[in-house]
Design a protein around this motif. Structure first.
Motif, mmCIF file in Angstrom:
data_model
loop_
_atom_site.group_PDB
_atom_site.id
_atom_site.type_symbol
_atom_site.label_atom_id
_atom_site.label_comp_id
_atom_site.label_asym_id
_atom_site.label_seq_id
_atom_site.Cartn_x
_atom_site.Cartn_y
_atom_site.Cartn_z
ATOM 1 N N GLN A 39 2.617 -2.974 1.155
ATOM 2 C CA GLN A 39 2.026 -3.765 2.234
ATOM 3 C C GLN A 39 2.092 -3.034 3.567
ATOM 4 N N GLY A 40 3.091 -2.173 3.731
ATOM 5 C CA GLY A 40 3.185 -1.397 4.946
ATOM 6 C C GLY A 40 2.263 -0.191 4.951
ATOM 7 N N LEU A 41 2.011 0.395 3.763
ATOM 8 C CA LEU A 41 1.214 1.628 3.686
ATOM 9 C C LEU A 41 -0.286 1.385 3.654
ATOM 10 N N ARG A 42 -0.727 0.369 2.957
ATOM 11 C CA ARG A 42 -2.178 0.188 2.782
ATOM 12 C C ARG A 42 -2.923 0.032 4.112
ATOM 13 N N PRO A 43 -2.437 -0.762 5.066
ATOM 14 C CA PRO A 43 -3.186 -0.873 6.324
ATOM 15 C C PRO A 43 -3.313 0.443 7.087
ATOM 16 N N THR A 44 -2.385 1.393 6.844
ATOM 17 C CA THR A 44 -2.458 2.661 7.569
ATOM 18 C C THR A 44 -3.605 3.536 7.091
ATOM 19 N N MET A 45 -4.208 3.211 5.951
ATOM 20 C CA MET A 45 -5.266 4.043 5.374
ATOM 21 C C MET A 45 -6.641 3.400 5.449
ATOM 22 N N ILE A 46 -6.716 2.215 6.033
ATOM 23 C CA ILE A 46 -7.950 1.439 5.964
ATOM 24 C C ILE A 46 -9.113 2.099 6.714
ATOM 25 N N THR A 47 -8.829 2.917 7.724
ATOM 26 C CA THR A 47 -9.905 3.548 8.494
ATOM 27 C C THR A 47 -10.255 4.937 7.999
ATOM 28 N N ARG A 48 -9.555 5.447 7.001
ATOM 29 C CA ARG A 48 -9.779 6.807 6.538
ATOM 30 C C ARG A 48 -10.915 6.850 5.511
ATOM 31 N N PRO A 49 -11.674 7.952 5.460
ATOM 32 C CA PRO A 49 -12.856 7.997 4.588
ATOM 33 C C PRO A 49 -12.535 8.079 3.102
ATOM 34 N N GLN A 50 -11.452 8.740 2.721
ATOM 35 C CA GLN A 50 -11.114 8.900 1.296
ATOM 36 C C GLN A 50 -9.608 8.690 1.085
ATOM 37 N N PRO A 51 -9.111 7.514 1.360
ATOM 38 C CA PRO A 51 -7.662 7.295 1.233
ATOM 39 C C PRO A 51 -7.241 7.133 -0.222
ATOM 40 N N GLN A 52 -5.976 7.479 -0.499
ATOM 41 C CA GLN A 52 -5.406 7.262 -1.828
ATOM 42 C C GLN A 52 -3.959 6.804 -1.682
ATOM 43 N N LEU A 53 -3.603 5.823 -2.495
ATOM 44 C CA LEU A 53 -2.209 5.388 -2.604
ATOM 45 C C LEU A 53 -1.752 5.669 -4.026
ATOM 46 N N TRP A 54 -0.757 6.519 -4.179
ATOM 47 C CA TRP A 54 -0.218 6.856 -5.495
ATOM 48 C C TRP A 54 1.088 6.093 -5.714
ATOM 49 N N VAL A 55 1.203 5.474 -6.881
ATOM 50 C CA VAL A 55 2.433 4.793 -7.295
ATOM 51 C C VAL A 55 2.941 5.533 -8.526
ATOM 52 N N VAL A 56 4.075 6.210 -8.397
ATOM 53 C CA VAL A 56 4.553 7.130 -9.432
ATOM 54 C C VAL A 56 5.941 6.702 -9.887
#
Length: 356
Positions: A39-56
């Motif tokens: 929840q803290g990380l996703r909003p930081t990528m909302i304006t980027r053209p090709q964001p990725q969130l990896w869960v490993v």
């Protein structure tokens, strides 16, 4: 050198807020008990053209609620053929596969033969408990088999559950803290009308700042009952502030701590002298608990666990405190029908948790 930067953030409610990121990686996701980091990380990528969130991560434990939801959702998307927005990759061995067979290892270890050798896997298999080897190397989630409870058998613990049980009054309190100080647990013990000892978790919260105030509340209502803290453990830092506040602290020795752990085991497995409320927090601690050998005796292991065992340690110590420190005599039911019924208006009630 393209101008990018890398950083590390902690798993708190404010993690990542205020940043602008192109890629976020939640590593060792099995240790996340909720979605606060995502929840803290996703909003930081909302304006980027090709964001990725990896869960490993490797597979988790019963407390790995965040990762479990990701796995269940990913498997479902694969079965439904959904290929947009989310990509899911999994390497795991079937539950029926032989964990000692190198063929099983080859099913789920892409690095085998490249950066990892079969000899290294065999050495880890020989040196680890099988359930943890299955999780860490075969990427298998724990099932509900009783064998997974490595110390007190699950069946024995469940046989002592009495969700509606009532102690007559508190006889002792104890507090324990996780090694990383993320949670603290406060336990209470007292006798019931049937003579059995009831063990409860009276409080389980993040951090340690609340402990002294809570202890003072309990002392004001119930008097100067034994308050047990293992001064050699993570909770030892609370001894000074508790004593400064006027709380007399009972400090078990290492030998006492061994006797306390083994005494709880005996009461659960042999004498059935205790009862509990089937509290999920305490149950989770029992499910993931392990022994730490100390000569011919043992203590509860602290390191290398993926569960919070502070509730278990607190309950272990409060039982010891009730049996060894001077406490008021338990109130028993009247011997004959002609004797007046005891006053129950001031009994300890399970519903008093968090609001005593």
């Amino acid at each position: 050198d393209n101008g990018s930067s890398h950083g590390i953030t902690s798993s708190t409610e404010k993690a990542g807020h205020g940043e602008t990121l192109d890629m976020g990686v939640i590593d060792e996701a099995f240790a996340q008990e909720d979605s606060r980091l995502e929840q803290g990380l996703r909003p930081t990528m909302i304006t980027r053209p090709q964001p990725q969130l990896w869960v490993v991560s490797t597979a988790g434990t019963r407390k790995s609620a965040f990762l479990r939801k990701k796995v269940d959702s990913g498997r479902a998307r694969c079965e439904l053929g959904l290929t947009d927005a989310v990509a899911y990759f999994e390497w795991s061995a079937p539950g029926t596969a032989d964990p000692e067979d190198p063929e099983t290892w080859r099913m789920c270890m892409p690095a085998l033969g490249h950066t990892v050798t079969e000899a290294a896997i065999a050495a880890n298999l020989a040196g680890m408990e099988l359930p943890e080897f299955r999780r860490a190397f075969l990427n298998q989630w724990p099932d509900d088999a009783p064998e997974e409870w490595l110390v007190i058998p699950r069946a024995a613990w469940e046989s002592l559950a009495d969700p509606g049980g009532q102690m007559l009054r508190p006889g002792a309190f104890a507090v324990d803290v996780t090694p990383e100080r993320s949670y603290a647990s406060l336990a209470v013990a007292g006798f019931r009308a049937d003579g059995r000892m009831q063990l409860e978790i009276a409080d389980h919260r993040r951090g340690t700042g609340w402990v002294v105030e809570r202890a003072l509340e309990l002392r004001q209502r119930w008097g100067p009952l034994p308050f047990v803290v293992d001064a050699a453990g993570p909770a030892g830092s609370l001894v000074a502030p508790l004593e400064a506040a006027g709380i007399e602290v009972t400090k078990p020795t290492t030998r006492d701590a061994c006797h306390a752990a083994q005494g709880l085991y005996d009461d659960c497995c042999d004498s059935a002298a205790v009862a509990h409320l089937d509290d999920p927090v305490l149950n989770a601690a029992l499910a993931g608990a392990q022994k730490r050998p100390l000569g011919d005796a043992w203590l509860w292991a602290r390191k290398g666990l993926s569960v919070d065992i502070s509730p278990l340690v607190a309950v272990t110590n409060v039982r010891w405190g009730l049996l060894t420190a001077p406490v008021p005599e338990p109130v028993h039911a009247p011997a004959t029908a002609s004797v007046a019924k005891p006053d129950t208006s001031n009994l300890w009630r399970p519903s008093q948790r968090l609001k005593l």
